[in-house]
Design a protein around this motif. Structure first.
Motif, mmCIF file in Angstrom:
data_model
loop_
_atom_site.group_PDB
_atom_site.id
_atom_site.type_symbol
_atom_site.label_atom_id
_atom_site.label_comp_id
_atom_site.label_asym_id
_atom_site.label_seq_id
_atom_site.Cartn_x
_atom_site.Cartn_y
_atom_site.Cartn_z
ATOM 1 N N ALA B 401 72.650 36.556 55.409
ATOM 2 C CA ALA B 401 71.505 36.676 54.510
ATOM 3 C C ALA B 401 71.340 35.323 53.811
ATOM 4 O O ALA B 401 72.301 34.807 53.225
ATOM 5 N N LEU B 402 70.161 34.738 53.924
ATOM 6 C CA LEU B 402 69.922 33.412 53.341
ATOM 7 C C LEU B 402 69.002 33.543 52.133
ATOM 8 O O LEU B 402 67.800 33.777 52.271
ATOM 9 N N GLY B 403 69.581 33.387 50.968
ATOM 10 C CA GLY B 403 68.818 33.545 49.734
ATOM 11 C C GLY B 403 68.243 32.226 49.257
ATOM 12 O O GLY B 403 68.614 31.740 48.187
ATOM 13 N N ASP B 404 67.352 31.642 50.037
ATOM 14 C CA ASP B 404 66.749 30.380 49.608
ATOM 15 C C ASP B 404 65.437 30.651 48.881
ATOM 16 O O ASP B 404 65.097 31.807 48.587
ATOM 17 N N ALA B 405 64.701 29.578 48.574
ATOM 18 C CA ALA B 405 63.500 29.705 47.746
ATOM 19 C C ALA B 405 62.524 30.727 48.317
ATOM 20 O O ALA B 405 62.284 30.754 49.524
ATOM 21 N N GLY B 406 61.990 31.548 47.450
ATOM 22 C CA GLY B 406 60.993 32.528 47.880
ATOM 23 C C GLY B 406 61.597 33.869 48.235
ATOM 24 O O GLY B 406 60.884 34.844 48.457
ATOM 25 N N THR B 407 62.923 33.951 48.272
ATOM 26 C CA THR B 407 63.539 35.231 48.597
ATOM 27 C C THR B 407 63.857 36.001 47.318
ATOM 28 O O THR B 407 63.887 35.428 46.228
ATOM 29 N N ALA B 408 64.072 37.306 47.503
ATOM 30 C CA ALA B 408 64.392 38.163 46.370
ATOM 31 C C ALA B 408 65.362 39.226 46.856
ATOM 32 O O ALA B 408 65.138 39.837 47.901
ATOM 33 N N TRP B 409 66.453 39.455 46.120
ATOM 34 C CA TRP B 409 67.503 40.355 46.616
ATOM 35 C C TRP B 409 67.747 41.469 45.615
ATOM 36 O O TRP B 409 68.830 41.638 45.094
ATOM 37 N N ALA B 410 66.681 42.234 45.451
ATOM 38 C CA ALA B 410 66.763 43.320 44.492
ATOM 39 C C ALA B 410 66.491 44.652 45.189
ATOM 40 O O ALA B 410 65.713 44.726 46.133
ATOM 41 N N GLY B 411 67.143 45.696 44.697
ATOM 42 C CA GLY B 411 66.892 47.037 45.204
ATOM 43 C C GLY B 411 67.169 47.132 46.699
ATOM 44 O O GLY B 411 68.208 46.681 47.172
ATOM 45 N N ASN B 412 66.219 47.693 47.420
ATOM 46 C CA ASN B 412 66.491 47.927 48.847
ATOM 47 C C ASN B 412 66.728 46.624 49.601
ATOM 48 O O ASN B 412 67.406 46.611 50.632
ATOM 49 N N PHE B 413 66.206 45.481 49.077
ATOM 50 C CA PHE B 413 66.486 44.202 49.750
ATOM 51 C C PHE B 413 67.917 43.720 49.519
ATOM 52 O O PHE B 413 68.462 42.978 50.328
ATOM 53 N N LEU B 414 68.513 44.151 48.416
ATOM 54 C CA LEU B 414 69.921 43.810 48.200
ATOM 55 C C LEU B 414 70.793 44.459 49.291
ATOM 56 O O LEU B 414 71.835 43.937 49.666
ATOM 57 N N GLU B 415 70.306 45.611 49.816
ATOM 58 C CA GLU B 415 71.045 46.271 50.905
ATOM 59 C C GLU B 415 71.155 45.356 52.116
ATOM 60 O O GLU B 415 72.161 45.357 52.829
ATOM 61 N N LEU B 416 70.108 44.561 52.366
ATOM 62 C CA LEU B 416 70.140 43.647 53.510
ATOM 63 C C LEU B 416 71.239 42.596 53.303
ATOM 64 O O LEU B 416 71.967 42.250 54.236
ATOM 65 N N ALA B 417 71.336 42.113 52.082
ATOM 66 C CA ALA B 417 72.374 41.124 51.788
ATOM 67 C C ALA B 417 73.761 41.744 51.920
ATOM 68 O O ALA B 417 74.694 41.118 52.415
#
Lengths: 474, 573
Positions: B401-417
């Motif tokens: 999971a690449l959390g670079d500019a423009g990404t967001a890792w909250a809620g269901n997207f945190l599951e991807l991370a």
């Protein structure tokens, strides 16, 4: 209690398998025998249990021991257990281990396959008795009635022979399977017999003769293939059964022959050559009967391309008809070319020989049937009839194997379902045929007399005259 | 011998115009184009009849006799299962039966298996397992109970399919048996859950399971009931009637405590991605592949403010919007992209996941979704998300999971991370990337082994987990790292080089070792029957598949149906 029964058992059951000294076998048979007799009473020939029938009973494997004639009531028939003695040290006849000593016990590796083979063979034996149970009421003569009952009791004995193997060699599972053989019923919707042809109705004597001619002949080839088995008790059992099976085939082949002969006579008598007008069985109907029973019997050999057939051969469980006549008993190489349907067209395909073993056995069977047809046609020729009978193509009217679900003419030409349905009633038995035959077949129980639709045989049974009282009706 | 699958699984392009390669596998199907299944509806009862077209194999070289199946048959079944839940919410019981008069189902097609490459076999088994788990998920979570009406031979994969159903009824005709003949006949395992479900789900005694699994012809009638291999046997003449009798009772049981909402189905239209040689572009998801580096970029766009506004209008509005709801659409796209990667793009070893969007919008989205969750449709959407994430967990590729500019890792997207093998996060005050939890991270999207991804992540650090749970605050990268959520925190100066090196290093490692390593590391914690199927059964099966005793020149699977008999190497390993 058990000891007494065992002694009784041994006295009652002619055998050469050491029943007297085999408590395991005694125990199994003690339980199974009453059920068998009950089955015979319920599902065997109806209403003739008290009539003495001139039956052949096998009492030993010595020369002539298999054929002792006397008047016997069927429930008192002595169903025996016999293994044909080996003349030389038995070997595995085919497959990867061809030439190695045969197995005297079931090899664990092949236990399930062997049990399946034996159960499938065994299931056909009571099935045919069930199919034929009403035929005594329309027998064309006492001679034929006796032949029917002879076939019936021997099918019963063949069941015994197979049950012996299940009891002796397959332990508890074997006993369970033996019990189930008495529970399935021919044509029953819920508990049918295993193979299709053994669930078809056999309502009259034309079907009976066709059955013994064509379906029992499948039995002959199956038994012959099992007579080559590396499992020695199975090979010896089936070799002995084959001697009895020959009589069943004789009944069928000569029975149809006698009908054909009589129909030729009636054809000649009638000014229009109309056999039916003379109260006989017309040749179209005979041809349809041949088409029907021959093709159902072809199904019994199994799929044309079969991994089971390959495994059975490779493992030495089941050989070819007269395996001795082949040079290569491994058959690992070589192909069998057979017609197959591909994208709506008939074309040829090469199949590894072992996978084609069902077809190889079917070849032997077809040849044998062609021989019988030749004989009947010769008979027609000698009688001055213009009619000739034919065997349909082995692709016609099939329910098993690669031709099932496809539509062919009796000549073997691939056609559409619509074309097939349009001509089906010209090719196969229809309900009206049954009605006609049932109306025609009134019983004839007077010694020496024969129904109008069948010729008398050339000679009687065991040197007895034709007008001998083969079944005592009073 | 033909190798139907040897090439498809290696090409890097989805372009079907190249004649030398078999066409890529499509996982989207239209019910009107089913080749192998007949689906009919009668109020709360659906009937799904297997009627496999023998000439309808997804690859050439084998005939699908006696209702045997290949990947194509199972892709249709998966579609049936999914659509049943979304398009036919009125259905309480699905009767799985056969329209073939000789067999219920003869299992996976053996010629197909023996001709296939190892990769094809593995992907086939994995997909079929996922379909069976979906059947169980529908039974347990959607008040849609699957009942197997085995009206003929039920062998191998056929019985495994029945095992996926809640109840199994077998025709009692003296002939029809249930069986798992793989070991004695083919020298492989009943690998679609058979062994696990036998002892873990139906709780068949292990000694009996041993006898059953080595008896090629199987077990029928009363004994099958006594051993709990089936729930009942009915005579052939009364089979349909008795099954229906039972099914009506199950309908009544399954109709208790139904989630709210009008039982009006939601149609699932085709996703119709735009496809080029190296890209696959959906509405919210895009996949691009680099054949040289063997790296794929998988990017998913988060919901908009409008999407959240729709959710906030409540369940009925969501229901009315149907398949257009962001959550359903985006996760369907992700699912399709994952399946495409698995089967059609086998060279790709590393997938770079990017979740783009606004973190607060994501948290609002999840909160609104949860608020509407009493409605059956919203519930199905969440169950679907959970299944897609489980598919990701089970995909044998490395995920960063690449959390670079423009990404967001909250809620269901945190599951991807948390599903990824590593989580790289950019720490750049000019381009702040936020991390945060929603209720969905704390349940609702469980992994196969029953834990949440956060529970699994923090398996040795319960205190760190406790500190995070319940907070709905967005946190900065540094705090996220402090909280233990980040694998590598990089500032904007280090980011490019460090990430490049990590990618190149990963791409250079043995793909087999990575697959094994990742699967071992991803599922810390307890086992469930589902996780056992993948972790234990599938792993053993994959080992057996490459052993000479199965697939060598003299192996049992290779030689099945051929004239030669297998020759085993008797050494136990």
């Amino acid at each position: 209690m058990i000891a007494t029964t065992s002694v009784d058992l041994n006295a009652k059951i002619p055998n050469n398998v050491g029943l007297a000294d085999d408590p395991k076998l005694q125990r199994a048979l003690e339980k199974w025998l009453p059920n068998y007799l009950e089955w015979w009473h319920d599902m065997g020939p109806t209403d003739f249990e008290d009539k003495p029938v001139f039956l052949r009973t096998a009492i030993s494997v010595e020369r002539g021991g298999w054929a002792n004639y006397a008047h016997v009531r069927m429930p008192d028939y002595r169903w025996g257990i016999f293994l044909e003695p080996n003349k030389t040290d038995p070997t595995i006849k085919c497959g990867d281990d061809a030439g190695a000593p045969a197995w005297q016990d079931v090899p664990g590796e092949h236990r399930n396959a062997l049990r399946r083979i034996i159960v499938t063979q065994a299931d056909t034996e009571p099935a045919s008795v069930e199919q034929q149970r009403l035929l005594g009421h329309m027998a064309p003569s006492l001679y034929d009635l006796r032949n029917l009952f002879q076939v019936n009791v021997e099918e019963g004995r063949h069941l015994w022979a197979m049950v012996y193997l299940l009891h002796k060699y397959f332990g508890r599972d074997g006993r369970d399977e033996a019990d189930e053989l008495l529970l399935r019923r021919s044509g029953d919707e819920d508990k049918p017999r295993i193979l299709g042809a053994f669930n078809q109705p056999c309502d009259h004597w034309l079907s009976f003769f066709a059955f013994t001619m064509f379906t029992d002949r499948d039995g002959k080839y199956q038994l012959a293939a099992l007579a080559e088995s590396g499992f020695d008790p199975l090979a010896r059992t089936t070799r002995f059964m084959l001697t009895e099976e020959a009589h069943h085939l004789f009944v069928g082949e000569t029975g149809l022959g006698r009908i054909i002969q009589r129909s030729a006579e009636l054809q000649k008598i009638d000014s229009n050559g109309d056999v039916r007008a003379q109260g006989g069985i017309d040749f179209d109907l005979i041809q349809r009967t041949i088409n029907y029973w021959y093709t159902y019997s072809l199904d019994l050999f199994g799929g044309e391309i079969s991994s089971n057939a390959s495994t059975f051969f490779a493992s030495g469980l089941k050989g070819r008809f007269r395996e001795d006549n082949y040079e290569d008993h491994k058959a690992i190489e070589g192909m069998y070319r057979m017609p197959v349907v591909e994208s709506g067209k008939l074309t040829e395909q090469d199949v590894p020989m072992r996978n084609a073993m069902n077809e190889v056995l079917r070849d032997s069977y077809v040849k044998d049937c062609e021989r019988a047809l030749g004989k009947w046609n010769k008979l027609l020729e000698e009688a001055g009839s213009p009619t000739r009978l034919t065997l349909p193509s082995r692709r016609f009217h099939r329910h098993q194997g690669i031709y099932a679900g496809q539509f062919f003419t009796p000549g073997g030409e691939l056609i559409s379902e619509d074309q097939y349905r349009a001509s089906e009633d010209k090719w196969l038995l229809v309900p009206e045929d049954n009605d006609y035959l049932v109306s025609l077949m009134k019983p004839v129980y007077e010694p020496g007399k024969f129904a109008n639709w069948i010729a008398a045989p050339r000679k009687g049974i065991d040197g007895q005259p034709i007008d001998f009282e083969y079944v005592r009706m009073d | 011998m033909q190798q139907p699958a040897s090439d498809v699984s290696t090409h890097l392009s989805s372009d079907a115009s190249n004649d030398s390669l078999p066409p890529p596998v499509h996982f989207e199907v239209d019910p009107s184009a089913y080749k192998h299944w007949k689906v009919s509806f009668d109020g709360p009862i659906a009937r799904v009849a297997m009627d496999v077209d023998p000439d309808g194999g997804i690859r050439d070289g084998y005939e699908l006799k006696l209702n045997s199946y290949d990947l194509g048959v199972d892709i249709e079944l998966a579609d049936v299962v999914r659509r049943m839940r979304f398009e036919h919410p009125e259905v309480r019981v699905v009767v799985l039966t056969s329209a073939n008069d000789r067999a219920f189902c003869a299992g996976a097609n053996i010629n197909m298996l023996s001709q296939s490459t190892h990769a094809w076999k593995v992907n086939f088994c994995k997909f079929t397992n996922e379909t069976r788990c979906e059947i169980e998920d529908a039974t347990e979570a959607s008040h849609q109970v699957w009942v197997a009406a085995c009206n003929g031979t039920t062998a191998g994969g056929g019985y495994e399919l029945a095992l996926a159903c809640k109840e199994i009824y077998l025709q009692d005709d003296g002939n029809s048996a249930v069986s798992l003949p793989e070991v004695p006949l083919l020298g492989v395992l009943p690998g679609t859950g058979g062994l696990t479900r036998l002892v873990d789900k139906r709780m068949v005694r292990r000694d009996r399971a041993d006898v059953f699994s080595t008896t090629a012809e199987g077990i029928r009638g009363k004994k099958a009931v006594d051993w709990n291999l089936v729930d009942g046997v009915f005579p052939r003449s009364k089979f349909d009637e008795k099954v229906l009798e039972r099914v009506q009772k199950v309908v009544a049981e399954a109709s208790d405590d139904l989630p709210a909402g009008e039982r009006k189905g939601v149609e699932l239209p085709p996703l119709a991605p735009e496809v080029t040689d190296s890209t696959r572009t959906y509405k919210y998801v895009s996949l691009s592949l680099d054949p040289v580096t063997r790296v794929a970029e998988l990017t998913i766009e988060g919901p908009s403010a409008d999407d959240v506004a729709l959710l906030k209008k409540g369940a009925e509005a969501v229901h009315a919007a149907g398949a257009d709801v962001w959550t359903l659409r985006a996760y369907r796209e992700l699912d399709d992209a994952l399946l495409h990667l698995r089967v059609n793009e086998q060279q790709v070893g590393l997938v770079l996941l990017r979740a783009k969007g606004d973190a607060q919008t994501l948290l609002d989205h999840d909160a609104a979704l949860i608020a509407a969750r009493d409605h059956w449709f919203v519930r199905e959407i969440v169950l679907h998300m959970a299944r897609v994430l489980r598919r990701l967990d089970n995909t044998s590729r490395s995920f960063f999971a690449l959390g670079d500019a423009g990404t967001a890792w909250a809620g269901n997207f945190l599951e991807l991370a948390m599903a990824a093998d590593r989580f790289y996060l950019l720490d750049d005050s000019d381009n702040p990337v936020k991390v945060g939890l929603s209720e969905l991270n704390e349940g609702g999207l469980p992994m196969l082994h029953g834990l949440t991804r956060l529970q699994t992540h923090f398996i040795g650090y319960p205190q760190q987990l406790d500190e995070l749970i319940g907070s709905r605050e967005l946190i900065d990268p540094e705090d996220a790292d402090e909280a233990g959520l980040v694998t590598v925190l990089l500032d904007e100066i280090d980011w490019d080089d460090d990430v490049r090196i990590a990618i190149e290093e990963r791409a250079s490692l043995s793909p087999d070792a990575l697959t094994g390593m990742e699967q071992n590391l991803r599922f810390a914690g307890p086992e469930t029957p589902d996780s056992k199927i993948y972790a234990r059964l599938s792993a053993w099966q994959n080992w057996i598949f490459i052993r000479p005793n199965a697939t060598g020149p003299e192996g049992a699977l290779t030689l099945y149906g051929r004239p030669e008999r297998p020759q085993f190497d008797w050494k136990r390993v």
